[in-house]
Design an enzyme around this catalytic site. Structure first.
Site, PDB file in Angstrom:
ATOM      1  N   ASP A  93       2.444  -7.656  -3.671  1.00 45.66           N
ATOM      2  CA  ASP A  93       2.044  -6.277  -3.932  1.00 45.66           C
ATOM      3  C   ASP A  93       0.762  -6.074  -3.136  1.00 45.66           C
ATOM      4  O   ASP A  93      -0.276  -6.693  -3.433  1.00 45.66           O
ATOM      5  CB  ASP A  93       1.797  -6.080  -5.433  1.00 45.66           C
ATOM      6  CG  ASP A  93       1.424  -4.640  -5.754  1.00 45.66           C
ATOM      7  OD1 ASP A  93       0.970  -3.919  -4.838  1.00 45.66           O
ATOM      8  OD2 ASP A  93       1.566  -4.236  -6.917  1.00 45.66           O
ATOM      9  N   TYR A  95      -0.531  12.212  -0.714  1.00 41.37           N
ATOM     10  CA  TYR A  95       0.063  11.534   0.452  1.00 41.37           C
ATOM     11  C   TYR A  95      -0.723  11.873   1.724  1.00 41.37           C
ATOM     12  O   TYR A  95      -1.101  10.981   2.500  1.00 41.37           O
ATOM     13  CB  TYR A  95       1.528  11.968   0.587  1.00 41.37           C
ATOM     14  CG  TYR A  95       2.272  11.259   1.697  1.00 41.37           C
ATOM     15  CD1 TYR A  95       2.556   9.901   1.613  1.00 41.37           C
ATOM     16  CD2 TYR A  95       2.704  11.960   2.828  1.00 41.37           C
ATOM     17  CE1 TYR A  95       3.256   9.253   2.634  1.00 41.37           C
ATOM     18  CE2 TYR A  95       3.407  11.316   3.844  1.00 41.37           C
ATOM     19  CZ  TYR A  95       3.677   9.969   3.745  1.00 41.37           C
ATOM     20  OH  TYR A  95       4.362   9.319   4.748  1.00 41.37           O
ATOM     21  N   ASP A 104       6.401  -7.732   0.909  1.00 39.09           N
ATOM     22  CA  ASP A 104       6.981  -6.570   0.241  1.00 39.09           C
ATOM     23  C   ASP A 104       7.052  -6.855  -1.259  1.00 39.09           C
ATOM     24  O   ASP A 104       7.123  -8.013  -1.668  1.00 39.09           O
ATOM     25  CB  ASP A 104       8.396  -6.272   0.784  1.00 39.09           C
ATOM     26  CG  ASP A 104       8.790  -4.805   0.651  1.00 39.09           C
ATOM     27  OD1 ASP A 104       8.896  -4.106   1.670  1.00 39.09           O
ATOM     28  OD2 ASP A 104       8.989  -4.344  -0.513  1.00 39.09           O
ATOM     29  N   SER A 118      12.159  -3.028   4.478  1.00 40.86           N
ATOM     30  CA  SER A 118      12.900  -1.762   4.584  1.00 40.86           C
ATOM     31  C   SER A 118      12.388  -0.939   5.776  1.00 40.86           C
ATOM     32  O   SER A 118      11.295  -1.176   6.296  1.00 40.86           O
ATOM     33  CB  SER A 118      12.689  -0.968   3.285  1.00 40.86           C
ATOM     34  OG  SER A 118      13.366   0.263   3.333  1.00 40.86           O
ATOM     35  N   CYS A 153       3.094  -1.214   7.042  1.00 40.88           N
ATOM     36  CA  CYS A 153       4.148  -0.215   6.836  1.00 40.88           C
ATOM     37  C   CYS A 153       4.397   0.062   5.358  1.00 40.88           C
ATOM     38  O   CYS A 153       5.131   1.000   5.035  1.00 40.88           O
ATOM     39  CB  CYS A 153       5.464  -0.693   7.452  1.00 40.88           C
ATOM     40  SG  CYS A 153       5.601  -0.311   9.190  1.00 40.88           S
ATOM     41  N   SER A 201       0.972   9.222   9.138  1.00 39.63           N
ATOM     42  CA  SER A 201       2.086  10.178   9.070  1.00 39.63           C
ATOM     43  C   SER A 201       1.565  11.468   9.670  1.00 39.63           C
ATOM     44  O   SER A 201       0.348  11.719   9.656  1.00 39.63           O
ATOM     45  CB  SER A 201       2.472  10.423   7.606  1.00 39.63           C
ATOM     46  OG  SER A 201       3.229  11.616   7.489  1.00 39.63           O
ATOM     47  N   LEU A 209      10.941   1.273   8.599  1.00 42.78           N
ATOM     48  CA  LEU A 209      10.220   1.089   9.860  1.00 42.78           C
ATOM     49  C   LEU A 209       9.739  -0.352  10.031  1.00 42.78           C
ATOM     50  O   LEU A 209       9.793  -0.910  11.129  1.00 42.78           O
ATOM     51  CB  LEU A 209       9.024   2.058   9.911  1.00 42.78           C
ATOM     52  CG  LEU A 209       9.358   3.549   9.745  1.00 42.78           C
ATOM     53  CD1 LEU A 209       8.087   4.398   9.819  1.00 42.78           C
ATOM     54  CD2 LEU A 209      10.363   4.015  10.804  1.00 42.78           C
ATOM     55  N   THR A 222      15.028   6.518   7.420  1.00 47.76           N
ATOM     56  CA  THR A 222      14.831   5.276   6.657  1.00 47.76           C
ATOM     57  C   THR A 222      15.230   5.551   5.201  1.00 47.76           C
ATOM     58  O   THR A 222      15.428   6.710   4.831  1.00 47.76           O
ATOM     59  CB  THR A 222      13.345   4.855   6.663  1.00 47.76           C
ATOM     60  OG1 THR A 222      12.601   5.827   5.924  1.00 47.76           O
ATOM     61  CG2 THR A 222      12.778   4.739   8.063  1.00 47.76           C
TER      62      THR A 222
HETATM   63  N1  LIG Z   1      10.361   7.534   7.233  1.00 51.24           N
HETATM   64  C1  LIG Z   1       9.595   8.543   7.603  1.00 51.24           C
HETATM   65  O1  LIG Z   1      10.070   9.644   7.940  1.00 51.24           O
HETATM   66  C2  LIG Z   1       8.088   8.370   7.632  1.00 51.24           C
HETATM   67  C3  LIG Z   1       7.330   9.409   8.170  1.00 51.24           C
HETATM   68  C4  LIG Z   1       5.948   9.288   8.229  1.00 51.24           C
HETATM   69  C5  LIG Z   1       5.334   8.141   7.746  1.00 51.24           C
HETATM   70  N2  LIG Z   1       6.087   7.151   7.219  1.00 51.24           N
HETATM   71  C6  LIG Z   1       5.377   5.978   6.695  1.00 51.24           C
HETATM   72  O2  LIG Z   1       5.929   4.802   7.242  1.00 51.24           O
HETATM   73  C7  LIG Z   1       5.777   3.730   6.308  1.00 51.24           C
HETATM   74  C8  LIG Z   1       7.130   3.048   6.126  1.00 51.24           C
HETATM   75  O3  LIG Z   1       8.018   4.013   5.587  1.00 51.24           O
HETATM   76  P1  LIG Z   1       9.600   3.801   5.557  1.00 51.24           P
HETATM   77  O4  LIG Z   1      10.187   5.122   5.885  1.00 51.24           O
HETATM   78  O5  LIG Z   1       9.972   2.592   6.332  1.00 51.24           O
HETATM   79  O6  LIG Z   1       9.780   3.571   3.974  1.00 51.24           O
HETATM   80  P2  LIG Z   1      10.679   2.551   3.151  1.00 51.24           P
HETATM   81  O7  LIG Z   1      10.659   3.066   1.754  1.00 51.24           O
HETATM   82  O8  LIG Z   1      11.972   2.328   3.832  1.00 51.24           O
HETATM   83  O9  LIG Z   1       9.829   1.205   3.228  1.00 51.24           O
HETATM   84  C9  LIG Z   1       8.600   1.054   2.559  1.00 51.24           C
HETATM   85  C10 LIG Z   1       8.514  -0.357   2.013  1.00 51.24           C
HETATM   86  O10 LIG Z   1       7.223  -0.497   1.391  1.00 51.24           O
HETATM   87  C11 LIG Z   1       7.398  -1.316   0.255  1.00 51.24           C
HETATM   88  N3  LIG Z   1       6.290  -1.130  -0.685  1.00 51.24           N
HETATM   89  C12 LIG Z   1       5.999  -0.030  -1.427  1.00 51.24           C
HETATM   90  N4  LIG Z   1       4.919  -0.285  -2.197  1.00 51.24           N
HETATM   91  C13 LIG Z   1       4.521  -1.550  -1.942  1.00 51.24           C
HETATM   92  C14 LIG Z   1       3.468  -2.372  -2.428  1.00 51.24           C
HETATM   93  N5  LIG Z   1       2.618  -1.942  -3.365  1.00 51.24           N
HETATM   94  N6  LIG Z   1       3.347  -3.635  -1.924  1.00 51.24           N
HETATM   95  C15 LIG Z   1       4.230  -4.077  -0.994  1.00 51.24           C
HETATM   96  N7  LIG Z   1       5.239  -3.344  -0.497  1.00 51.24           N
HETATM   97  C16 LIG Z   1       5.388  -2.093  -0.967  1.00 51.24           C
HETATM   98  C17 LIG Z   1       8.743  -0.879  -0.334  1.00 51.24           C
HETATM   99  O11 LIG Z   1       9.282  -1.845  -1.223  1.00 51.24           O
HETATM  100  C18 LIG Z   1       9.565  -0.681   0.929  1.00 51.24           C
HETATM  101  O12 LIG Z   1      10.284  -1.851   1.273  1.00 51.24           O
HETATM  102  C19 LIG Z   1       5.216   4.354   5.022  1.00 51.24           C
HETATM  103  O13 LIG Z   1       3.820   4.121   4.990  1.00 51.24           O
HETATM  104  C20 LIG Z   1       5.500   5.824   5.183  1.00 51.24           C
HETATM  105  O14 LIG Z   1       4.559   6.636   4.519  1.00 51.24           O
HETATM  106  C21 LIG Z   1       7.455   7.232   7.139  1.00 51.24           C
END
Ligand SMILES: NC(=O)c1ccc[n+]([C@@H]2O[C@H](COP(=O)([O-])OP(=O)(O)OC[C@H]3O[C@@H](n4cnc5c(N)ncnc54)[C@H](O)[C@@H]3O)[C@@H](O)[C@H]2O)c1
Length: 253
Positions: free
Chosen positions: A60, A162, A37, A16, A87, A149, A18, A197
């Site tokens: 996981d 967080y 994932d 998913s 990610c 983040s 990023l 996202t």
């Molecule tokens: N989107 C934003 O605005 C943003 C901003 C700052 C930081 N981030 C960080 O970027 C990273 C990616 O975020 P995103 O927006 O792509 O989120 P997203 O929810 O689209 O993707 C995150 C993925 O992590 C997987 N995941 C969650 N727990 C898991 C586990 N225990 N084991 C394996 N996989 C697991 C989920 O199934 C999901 O596919 C995260 O760490 C998030 O904190 C995102």
């Protein structure tokens, strides 16, 4: 002239957002990708879409044994892993003292486990396999990129867990880079602002509007492809090491 790409990446949270955008970019550039994932259905669908240079391993990332096994399987499948991108993450918002009660310590610990401890766990497993890579002409064997983040610096109410998890990722970047330098393995962290996202889409529309209105320039949420472009830049720019890079359009929340 087309650059010869030899990227073999392992991406956690790769089903998913990023992580997925980066996987697509690397495949387009001729590399191969292992996606880790917990989301098995989407992971399998995506791996079919992306083709034979993609391997999905339901994992996981909070399980050390599962992460170690996934790294070994990825290395055996593609011959090496020379880029590990963390990610996987969750972004819960919870006040310590809310109208519904007191936040539990186990809720805090869960976010730390998924975001911070699993990032360490993947760094640990990645350096263990990368140390055996053939060094390039500069002695480089691999690159680890973590995702923090801007909440690491600018956490909002409800983001104690967080922000702490992301602050921990930013803080361990330099000591890991220093330690792995003797192996030619770099460690860099990206601190994204707001990116469009599925995680971002879980916010209520009025919250996303208010947040994007505060971004100085450009006045929009980031496109995940822009995150992927920075990952690729870090991969190619050997001078980047031990640093956390904000990618946020100058947003200070
Ligand atoms: N989107 C934003 O605005 C943003 C901003 C700052 C930081 N981030 C960080 O970027 C990273 C990616 O975020 P995103 O927006 O792509 O989120 P997203 O929810 O689209 O993707 C995150 C993925 O992590 C997987 N995941 C969650 N727990 C898991 C586990 N225990 N084991 C394996 N996989 C697991 C989920 O199934 C999901 O596919 C995260 O760490 C998030 O904190 C995102």
């Amino acid at each position: 002239m087309k650059q010869p790409y030899t990227i073999s990446a392992l991406i956690t949270g790769g089903a998913s957002g990023l992580g997925l955008a980066t996987a697509r970019h690397i495949i387009e550039l001729g590399g191969c990708v292992t996606l880790l994932d917990v989301n098995k259905n989407i992971g399998n669908q995506i791996s079919k879409q992306l083709g034979e240079k993609t391997l999905f391993i339901e994992t996981d990332v909070t399980s050390e044994a599962a992460v170690d096994a996934a790294l070994l399987r990825a290395t055996n499948t593609f011959g090496k892993i020379n880029l590990a991108l963390n990610c996987a993450g969750v972004a819960p918002s919870e006040r310590v003292l809310s109208k519904t009660g007191l936040m539990s310590t186990s809720s805090f610990a869960r976010t730390i486990a998924i975001n911070l401890i699993s990032t360490f766990c993947v760094c640990r497993a990645a350096v263990n396999v990368m140390q055996h890579n053939e060094p390039d002409t500069e002695g480089q064997r691999g690159i680890i990129i973590n995702t923090a983040s801007i909440a690491a610096y600018d956490g909002q109410i409800g983001q104690a867990a967080y922000a702490a998890s992301k602050g921990g990722i930013a803080s361990m970047t330099l000591p890991l880079a220093r330690e792995f330098s003797r192996l030619g393995i770099r460690v860099v962290t990206i601190a994204p602002g707001l990116f469009k996202t599925p995680l971002f889409d879980t916010l209520p529309p009025n919250a996303t509007e208010a947040l994007t209105a505060n971004i100085p320039f450009p006045k929009r949420a980031g496109d995940p492809h822009e995150f992927a472009q920075l990952v690729l830049h870090i991969y190619h720019n050997t001078m980047l090491n031990g640093e956390t890079i904000r990618l946020d359009g100058a947003l200070r929340m």
